[in-house]
Design an enzyme around this catalytic site. Structure first.
Site, PDB file in Angstrom:
ATOM      1  N   THR A 136     -12.761 -10.546  60.108  1.00  0.00           N
ATOM      2  CA  THR A 136     -11.523 -10.705  60.877  1.00  0.00           C
ATOM      3  C   THR A 136     -11.716 -11.715  61.999  1.00  0.00           C
ATOM      4  O   THR A 136     -10.797 -12.465  62.338  1.00  0.00           O
ATOM      5  CB  THR A 136     -11.081  -9.351  61.446  1.00  0.00           C
ATOM      6  OG1 THR A 136     -10.958  -8.418  60.363  1.00  0.00           O
ATOM      7  CG2 THR A 136      -9.752  -9.465  62.160  1.00  0.00           C
ATOM      8  N   LYS A 188       5.094  -4.614  62.436  1.00  0.00           N
ATOM      9  CA  LYS A 188       4.426  -4.464  63.735  1.00  0.00           C
ATOM     10  C   LYS A 188       5.432  -3.965  64.766  1.00  0.00           C
ATOM     11  O   LYS A 188       5.720  -2.781  64.821  1.00  0.00           O
ATOM     12  CB  LYS A 188       3.740  -5.770  64.116  1.00  0.00           C
ATOM     13  CG  LYS A 188       2.587  -6.092  63.151  1.00  0.00           C
ATOM     14  CD  LYS A 188       1.861  -7.349  63.476  1.00  0.00           C
ATOM     15  CE  LYS A 188       0.601  -7.510  62.642  1.00  0.00           C
ATOM     16  NZ  LYS A 188       0.795  -7.477  61.192  1.00  0.00           N
ATOM     17  N   THR A 210       8.204  -6.058  43.186  1.00  0.00           N
ATOM     18  CA  THR A 210       9.194  -5.020  43.477  1.00  0.00           C
ATOM     19  C   THR A 210       9.658  -5.147  44.919  1.00  0.00           C
ATOM     20  O   THR A 210       8.849  -5.312  45.835  1.00  0.00           O
ATOM     21  CB  THR A 210       8.581  -3.624  43.241  1.00  0.00           C
ATOM     22  OG1 THR A 210       8.239  -3.501  41.864  1.00  0.00           O
ATOM     23  CG2 THR A 210       9.563  -2.529  43.615  1.00  0.00           C
TER      24      THR A 210
END
Length: 539
Positions: free
Chosen positions: A458, A341, A371
């Site tokens: 959300t 962010k 990874t």
């Protein structure tokens, strides 16, 4: 005539478990029961042929009902499972039909998501502009909703650091840090993050979702008889880690210190406890009473896990977050943050004591088997942190706060339903998913402003909103134009600015008699179809 009972099961199921069905339910069948009586007289072995059209391929005890498993161990079809058609042995579950039905449900309640096709621009003087392709033709737009809060992803020094790392080390990390090697860049970035948060050590993850999920899960599973106390407004990544751990959880009302105290008092002080919460809430823009929550947690013997994802880079003298701004970094036991962010890259991390970090490093599957971040990301993030810890970073934060204040006051002056927030996030309450999407689409299509509508899952149903995040590079002229164009859209849709900023009754179940009211403190409240239960998984 087909058997109305057996017709409910597939051929493979009958082939594998016919003997169990025969032994358990045959007595209730007017046809089979006669053969059971005959077989009992002849002392028929369960391995003998049975009057079904299929044969069992498993061996069981010869004693009736004394088998090595029961029907409860298998996935027997429920009465609600109407989608399964087993009329013939070639039938299978209608997967595509099921998938389409689930998509249709999202479209009907207007929570189906259509991603905007946007290429952000990072050339000189181009941020926060972008090119948009949703209409099949390229056109310029202004982005108002990204979490690249300070525009640091477009900083020339950050881009150069990424380019140099690409030329020297290539594009990928080559695998996990155990397999491909532990690069010096990873170690340098972790030392920098630890110093930033005044901690002994830090650990990088591929995202902060993974950092939150893996850390909370690992801690909860390893601490004996652990209890977790979780803020009701916590991010889905924290909820997932807590839920998957299976430990005892206690949900306290959002940012409610007194409710946390009441819950902590119910658990013995010597019992291991974790109190988990966020500093800046990503959708409401609320900032928690940080020091009070920390003090109450420590008073009752808990360690604290604090998500600073929407605060790092933006608050404090060096950009370490609300903890640095409030001068309480030493009181924070575990800090999680993101590189994706305000730091303008991708990835997540935790910071804490060296022993705690080493334990998570050694046990967290989300770290061990993933990874690692590529050198381009690590070097870009390190440069971004250095910039935001410098005087330039302090100037960027000052400009950022100035622009946030200007836009927020402009919107309020024009009567828009802006939710009260002390942070850099500006939520405009809409309360309807269809209207929210219409506003977003009209702003994009007619005026070139990109503000993504925020709908369920959300946010809770009824809390749909536009979420603005102006940067230091949005000019006053751009903000004036946005508000002018937003007014035009408002008038076109004949919308009222008189939108209640808080709902009637419970925020999640809308039951006026529900004592939860503003925030649901208990994910196991038992309210039928409570959206909070869905939100905790899907957000």
């Amino acid at each position: 005539m087909q058997c109305p009972f057996l017709n409910r099961f597939g051929a493979n199921y009958l082939r594998n478990y016919a003997e169990i069905l025969y032994q358990s339910y045959g007595i209730f069948c007017p046809v089979i029961s006669k053969t059971i009586h005959t077989n009992n007289e002849k002392k028929l072995s369960p391995l003998s042929p049975i009057p079904f059209s299929v044969k069992s391929t498993r061996s069981y005890s010869t004693k009736r009902y004394s088998v090595d498993t029961t029907l409860a161990d298998y996935d027997v079809r429920s009465d609600n499972d109407n989608a399964i058609d087993t009329a013939n042995e070639n039938s299978t579950f209608p997967y595509e039909k099921f998938f389409n039905e689930q998509i249709l449900k999202k479209k009907k309640d207007h929570s189906y998501r259509v991603f905007k096709r946007v290429n952000r621009l990072a050339g000189d003087g181009l941020f926060p502009h972008a090119l948009e392709y949703s209409s099949q033709s390229e056109r310029p737009i202004t982005v108002w909703c990204a979490n690249d809060y300070l525009g640091i992803s477009a900083h020339p020094n950050v881009k150069n650091a990424v380019k140099e790392a690409l030329d020297i080390h290539g594009s990928g990390a080559g695998g996990t840090r155990n397999i491909a090697g532990n690069s010096l860049h990873h170690e340098r970035l972790e030392r920098k993050l630890a110093d930033l948060h005044q901690k002994e050590a830090a650990l990088l993850f591929t995202s902060c979702f993974v950092a939150n999920d893996s850390t909370l899960f690992t801690l909860a599973k390893l601490l004996p008889n652990c209890h977790i106390f979780s803020d009701s407004g916590n991010h889905a990544s924290m909820i997932q880690g807590i839920r998957n751990s299976g430990v005892r959880k206690h949900i306290f009302r959002h940012n409610d210190v007194n409710h946390l105290r009441v819950l902590l008092q119910q658990v013995d002080k010597v019992t291991p406890k974790i109190v988990a919460f966020e500093t800046v809430h990503s959708m409401t823009g609320a900032i928690c009473p940080l020091e009070e929550l920390l003090d109450v947690a420590h008073e009752y013997g808990a360690i604290t896990f604090i998500d600073e994802v929407h605060a790092v880079g933006l608050y404090g003298d060096h950009g370490a977050g609300v903890g640095e701004r409030d001068g309480v970094l030493p009181k924070m036991d575990i800090i999680s943050g993101t590189l994706g962010k305000a730091f303008g890259n991708i990835g997540g991390y935790i910071a804490g004591s060296s022993s705690l970090i080493d334990m998570v490093r050694s046990y967290a599957a989300g770290f061990i088997f993933t990874t690692s971040l590529p050198p381009t990301v690590v070097c870009g993030a390190l440069e971004a942190i250095n910039i935001l810890a410098s005087e330039e970073g302090r100037e960027l934060r000052s400009l950022h706060q100035r622009n946030v204040s200007y836009l927020k006051n402009l919107l309020l002056r024009e009567g828009f339903p802006v939710e009260d927030t002390p942070s850099h996030i500006i939520p405009i309450k809409i309360g309807d998913p269809l209207i929210c999407t219409q506003i977003s689409n009209m702003l994009m299509e007619k005026f070139g402003h990109y503000i993504q509508s925020i709908n369920y899952p959300t946010v809770a149903r009824g809390q749909e909103k536009l979420r603005l995040a102006p940067t230091p590079f949005h000019t006053f002229e751009m903000m004036n134009a946005l508000v002018t164009d937003l007014k035009k859209v408002w008038d076109k849709l004949e919308l009222s600015t008189n939108v209640p900023l808080t709902p009637n009754g419970c925020m999640f179940c809308r039951n006026e008699s529900c004592w939860h009211q503003d925030n649901c403190p208990d994910l196991e409240c038992g309210i039928p179809n409570c959206p909070r239960l869905e939100l905790s998984v899907a957000a």
